[in-house]
Design an enzyme around this catalytic site. Structure first.
Site, mmCIF file in Angstrom:
data_model
loop_
_atom_site.group_PDB
_atom_site.id
_atom_site.type_symbol
_atom_site.label_atom_id
_atom_site.label_comp_id
_atom_site.label_asym_id
_atom_site.label_seq_id
_atom_site.Cartn_x
_atom_site.Cartn_y
_atom_site.Cartn_z
ATOM 1 N N ASP A 13 12.459 0.562 63.398
ATOM 2 C CA ASP A 13 12.479 1.975 63.043
ATOM 3 C C ASP A 13 11.859 2.082 61.635
ATOM 4 O O ASP A 13 11.751 1.072 60.925
ATOM 5 C CB ASP A 13 13.932 2.463 63.062
ATOM 6 C CG ASP A 13 14.075 3.871 62.553
ATOM 7 O OD1 ASP A 13 13.334 4.745 63.012
ATOM 8 O OD2 ASP A 13 14.936 4.100 61.659
ATOM 9 N N ASP A 15 12.117 5.300 59.089
ATOM 10 C CA ASP A 15 12.917 6.023 58.092
ATOM 11 C C ASP A 15 14.326 5.419 58.004
ATOM 12 O O ASP A 15 15.066 5.456 58.986
ATOM 13 C CB ASP A 15 13.013 7.505 58.479
ATOM 14 C CG ASP A 15 11.642 8.175 58.517
ATOM 15 O OD1 ASP A 15 10.980 8.218 57.482
ATOM 16 O OD2 ASP A 15 11.241 8.650 59.602
ATOM 17 N N GLY A 50 17.094 9.701 62.723
ATOM 18 C CA GLY A 50 16.538 9.325 64.023
ATOM 19 C C GLY A 50 16.313 10.486 64.986
ATOM 20 O O GLY A 50 15.799 10.289 66.083
ATOM 21 N N ILE A 51 16.692 11.696 64.574
ATOM 22 C CA ILE A 51 16.643 12.846 65.490
ATOM 23 C C ILE A 51 15.309 13.582 65.325
ATOM 24 O O ILE A 51 14.854 13.804 64.207
ATOM 25 C CB ILE A 51 17.837 13.802 65.186
ATOM 26 C CG1 ILE A 51 19.169 13.047 65.314
ATOM 27 C CG2 ILE A 51 17.825 15.016 66.085
ATOM 28 C CD1 ILE A 51 19.459 12.445 66.670
ATOM 29 N N ARG A 53 12.171 16.341 65.213
ATOM 30 C CA ARG A 53 12.031 17.476 64.301
ATOM 31 C C ARG A 53 12.748 18.728 64.814
ATOM 32 O O ARG A 53 13.531 19.351 64.088
ATOM 33 C CB ARG A 53 10.549 17.766 64.069
ATOM 34 C CG ARG A 53 10.302 18.741 62.945
ATOM 35 C CD ARG A 53 8.823 18.941 62.693
ATOM 36 N NE ARG A 53 8.127 17.683 62.430
ATOM 37 C CZ ARG A 53 6.807 17.557 62.354
ATOM 38 N NH1 ARG A 53 6.041 18.623 62.499
ATOM 39 N NH2 ARG A 53 6.253 16.380 62.126
ATOM 40 N N SER A 120 9.193 9.750 64.101
ATOM 41 C CA SER A 120 8.470 10.684 63.221
ATOM 42 C C SER A 120 6.989 10.833 63.565
ATOM 43 O O SER A 120 6.278 9.856 63.758
ATOM 44 C CB SER A 120 8.600 10.213 61.771
ATOM 45 O OG SER A 120 7.823 11.018 60.925
ATOM 46 N N ASN A 122 5.098 11.814 61.302
ATOM 47 C CA ASN A 122 4.479 11.478 60.015
ATOM 48 C C ASN A 122 4.488 9.978 59.742
ATOM 49 O O ASN A 122 4.187 9.557 58.618
ATOM 50 C CB ASN A 122 5.246 12.185 58.884
ATOM 51 C CG ASN A 122 5.169 13.697 59.015
ATOM 52 O OD1 ASN A 122 4.082 14.250 59.127
ATOM 53 N ND2 ASN A 122 6.318 14.354 59.036
ATOM 54 N N ASP A 174 18.728 2.294 61.788
ATOM 55 C CA ASP A 174 19.793 2.759 60.890
ATOM 56 C C ASP A 174 20.517 3.980 61.464
ATOM 57 O O ASP A 174 21.418 4.500 60.822
ATOM 58 C CB ASP A 174 19.212 3.157 59.522
ATOM 59 C CG ASP A 174 18.371 4.415 59.634
ATOM 60 O OD1 ASP A 174 17.564 4.501 60.585
ATOM 61 O OD2 ASP A 174 18.537 5.320 58.799
HETATM 62 C C1 G6P Z 1 12.884 10.053 61.855
HETATM 63 C C2 G6P Z 1 13.910 10.567 60.876
HETATM 64 C C3 G6P Z 1 14.425 11.927 61.274
HETATM 65 C C4 G6P Z 1 13.265 12.874 61.551
HETATM 66 C C5 G6P Z 1 12.408 12.310 62.682
HETATM 67 C C6 G6P Z 1 11.216 13.200 63.002
HETATM 68 O O1 G6P Z 1 13.516 9.521 62.937
HETATM 69 O O2 G6P Z 1 15.000 9.664 60.786
HETATM 70 O O3 G6P Z 1 15.233 12.428 60.241
HETATM 71 O O4 G6P Z 1 13.741 14.171 61.901
HETATM 72 O O5 G6P Z 1 11.944 11.032 62.276
HETATM 73 O O6 G6P Z 1 10.373 13.205 61.890
HETATM 74 P P1 G6P Z 1 9.103 14.144 61.659
HETATM 75 O O7 G6P Z 1 8.473 13.516 60.455
HETATM 76 O O8 G6P Z 1 8.236 14.038 62.896
HETATM 77 O O9 G6P Z 1 9.602 15.518 61.460
HETATM 78 MG MG MG Z 2 15.878 5.713 60.931
#
Ligand code: G6P
Ligand code: MG
Length: 235
Positions: A13, A15, A50-51, A53, A120, A122, A174
């Site tokens: 993972d 983030d 991990g959730i 957007r 993510s 991003n 995490d």
């Molecule tokens: C990761 C983070 C989340 C976030 C998700 C989507 O898993 O832990 O907190 O909401 O990615 O990220 P994004 O950058 O696509 O909004």
């Molecule tokens: Mg994470």
């Protein structure tokens, strides 16, 4: 007799495992929620780990979500993302979490594939910021799945990219939702930090300095036969 699969890949993972962007996600969501008169939950940082957007947006707004149209929700998610992207511009190689670089070197030397599996969209921007884009054999990110964690889709996508079966991989996570996804997907699940959230992991570590290629092989060997049986490969 069930054979124990070999460890072929470690699925990281991003983030909260390779870089501590959880604080940035949480703070960008909290700013956005307050700007529309909503009160974000006090533990938003853990709730959005991990959730995806759009699911995170619902958590940030709470009951207030019902006040908004789909178009308004899309606009708020875009606004939070713009703020988050401003924040990640400041990331440098100093933000790579302790132990990650050494573990990558050791896995490379041991011939174990290094794969990114992040929810993510991003992820690639963040990897560039911390200077590790070239370390991965494959990258599965927010563009690679239909169903977010706690579904296993992003991990299955990453494993498939390097030709590994779930029971031939360890997932490092995490987030509670990420560990649930890994377990349901038939992977060995290694939880990092947050023991109160990750009690369902196969194995828990504090940070990446706690493991190397040899210890990951041992952890994998201990749990992989069970994953393999659950995946229907009875040998
Ligand atoms: C990761 C983070 C989340 C976030 C998700 C989507 O898993 O832990 O907190 O909401 O990615 O990220 P994004 O950058 O696509 O909004
Ligand atoms: Mg994470």
């Amino acid at each position: 007799m069930t054979e124990t699969p070999e460890l072929k890949a470690v699925l990281f993972d991003l983030d909260g495992v390779l870089v501590d962007t959880s604080e940035l996600h949480a703070s960008a969501w909290a700013q956005m929620a307050r700007s529309v008169g909503a009160t974000p939950p006090a533990d938003i940082k853990d709730q959005v780990r991990g959730i995806s957007r759009m699911e995170s947006l619902k958590i940030a707004l709470g009951e207030d979500v019902s006040r908004f149209s789909e178009a308004e929700l899309d606009e708020m998610a875009a606004r939070k993302n713009a703020r988050y992207l401003e924040m990640v511009q400041d990331l440098t190689s100093d933000d790579l979490l302790p132990g990650a670089g050494e573990l990558f070197d050791d896995l490379d030397a041991a011939g174990v594939k290094i794969v990114l599996c992040s929810a993510s969209k991003n992820a690639k921007t963040v990897l560039e910021g911390i200077g590790i884009s070239d370390r991965f054999a494959a990258i599965a990110d927010g563009h690679s799945y239909e169903r977010g964690k706690p579904h296993a889709d992003v991990f299955w996508a990453g494993a498939r990219m390097v030709g590994a079966e779930p029971a031939e991989c360890i997932v490092v996570e995490d987030a509670a939702a990420g560990i649930t996804a890994a377990l349901d997907g038939g992977f060995v699940a290694l939880g990092m930090g947050h023991p109160e959230l990750l009690a369902h992991s196969h194995h828990l570590i504090n940070d990446l300095r706690d493991v190397d290629a040899a210890s990951l092989r041992d952890i994998h060997a201990k749990h992989a036969a069970i994953c393999n049986r659950r995946n229907g490969n009875d040998g």
